[in-house]
Design a protein around this motif. Sequence first.
Motif: not given
Length: 758
Positions: A173-176, A181-185, A537-544, A546-549
Amino acid sequence: MYGRFLFALYLCFPLSASETSVVSAADAAPDFEKEIVPLLINRCLECHQEQNASGNLVLTTRAGLLKGGDSGPAVDLNAPLESYLLERVHAGEMPPEKQGRPQPLPAAERATLKHWIQAGAPWPEARHIDLFERSTDLRAGRDWWSLQPIKRPAVPQLKTFEQPANPIDAFILKRLEDQQMTPAPLADKRTRLRRLYYDLTGLPPTLAEVEAFENDTSPQAWETSIDRLLNSPQYGERWGRYWLDLVRFADTSGYERDQEKPFAWKYRDWVVDSLNNDLPYDQFILQQLAGDEIPDRSERSVIATGFLRLGTWNDEPNDPQDYQYDRLEDLVHTTSSAFLGMTVKCARCHSHKFDPITQEDYYRMASAFWAGPVAPGDRGLLGGPSPEQLGFKEVLGWTDLSATPRALHVLKNGERLHPLQQVEPASLSMVPRLEQAFTPPPEGSPTSQRRLQLARWIINPDHPLTARVLMNRLWQHHFGAGIVRTPNNLGFLADPPTHPELLNWLAAEFQSGGWTLKRMHKLILTSQTWQQSSLHPQQADYRERDSGNRLWWRAERRRLDAEALRDSMLARTGELDLRQGGPGFRPTISPEALEGLSRKDKAWQASPPDEQKRRSLYTYTKRGLLPPMMTTFDLCDTTQSCGKRDVTTVPTQSLALLNNRFVHDRSEALAVKICQTSTKPEDRVKALWERVYARSPSAEEQKLALQHLLVQTKRFREQKTVSPTAEPEAAKRLPPQILAVASLCHVLFNSNEFLYVD
């Protein structure tokens, strides 16, 4: 002469603008530690160390610089601009070409070198430069991050998120938080339970198990499920497979004859039992490397040394003496890759190009397995010890053939006929604070005890790699990728760690808890990070972003590996035989796959059908004939350590699932069971969904499934011949209604819901 001509031309022309700016920037000589040492390490010392120095020019000390080499003094302090070293550098001859390509020094570095020599090449008294003393932009030094002591970092304190109970979540969570950014539910309970079952056992949960968990509202429900699966026999089978990949396990020797390795399966069973019993990892290592040398030696500990016997073995090598060095390379590579995450074998012919591993280091480690004396024609090292030497019958194990092996020498370019200096057995030098020479064995010892000393060096609590490497592997198998995504290489060419402090924290926690794995599994599995959904919920934005998760903002959707896929089909049809241990079964292999073999009638004899319903872990692994369906789904290579299997998506996988006889047999077996207990099409569809997916079908699925049954029943009834989904005998044996259900079952086995874990 040509070089001197070029140098003369150089003297006739002024320095370039960039070089002039460097020289005129200061009156004093360049800073030795900040400018000269990195230059020498990066550009010169690979070829000009004390041992085997190219042209006998040693550039690790000032004395060596002034002495020069075969071509005379390298530096002329009376006429510094005429120094031979500058001449070769400015002629473009030094550094030498690599792979046919010139490697000239950049202009700024040429200017720095010239300025330093012009100033008299000042060098601190007694300063000795080591190629591996520090990391540079070209290679790792002994100050590389993975070689530093493991220190438990403080758990991050969060500003915008609520402080989590699990420290793992705090690091994630610190890096997010830093990236806003927020984690997925959290994933739903059914998804989490299915993921948990596959993570810990490699098998799917039943409908009853899913419903029981969904209906359990107690706070302890999740931990109870984790504990139950960790204590199940299937846990060791699942996680044992990962270790067998690392140690290149197979039942045969490879090469042309590919003969059987007697009792190799006992090592496989030892791994499974060790994991199920939560054997501390330091003992797990110790027994595999030196189970015959430990004070409390037993048959089980000797079986563990089968680790050293699992590699390929050519019993008729072209040159037995050369081949023993190939076998040593296998032992060095597998040991260093599996336990240390370092590619030590790269130093067989020369010091490592990227990591702080000298050529002598390679032979130091090799000396631990140098079970001599090995005379010409003696296959002792190649084949291993006899049962009499091991002290136990029916054991594939390892022990030294002599307590005083003959001397081992560094080999020039790795060639046996060009020995250099003799090697004194010792640990690797990449961790100086732990470096130690191996002592001779006590009087009367039957072995050299070098492997025992190597093992104790690896499991030293202060060793920086051992715990880091294993915790990275643990994370990889739980999350689909490691914190370092190159699990067999934590050196210079490694993928940088996504969360280095988290890796340090996990390693420290692992050691402080007595090196036991099950508590670390539970720690990871109770984290919110592991339990989050694969959808955000913000899959498209987060993929842009951090595509490698790499920030672990969601869970990874993962396809079943070869073993889990096969085992799941057997589990869903109710055919899976959970019998543990013993010799492996030989699966049926199609005649087409046997075409290239000589003596096809004797080359492969499949086990009886009932024997083939055991877990895939117990498949007899013949190196020259791996089951085609398993290799199609990325079964690993058995010739070398595999830290991470390939994950491919290719058309042959779809074709295999559509046409493979094993898959069709499972479809027909399940269809027969369902049709025996259900007569109505609606009931059959519901029963099929509950067996394969562990849930009821939706209204739309029910509608489409009934249409499928109607069409297929009519088709099979009208055809009255062999369908594409069955052999002639099956068409005669099974009525159209059952074949239709089998066809629907086949569709479900080919679906993403069956093949993937969210």
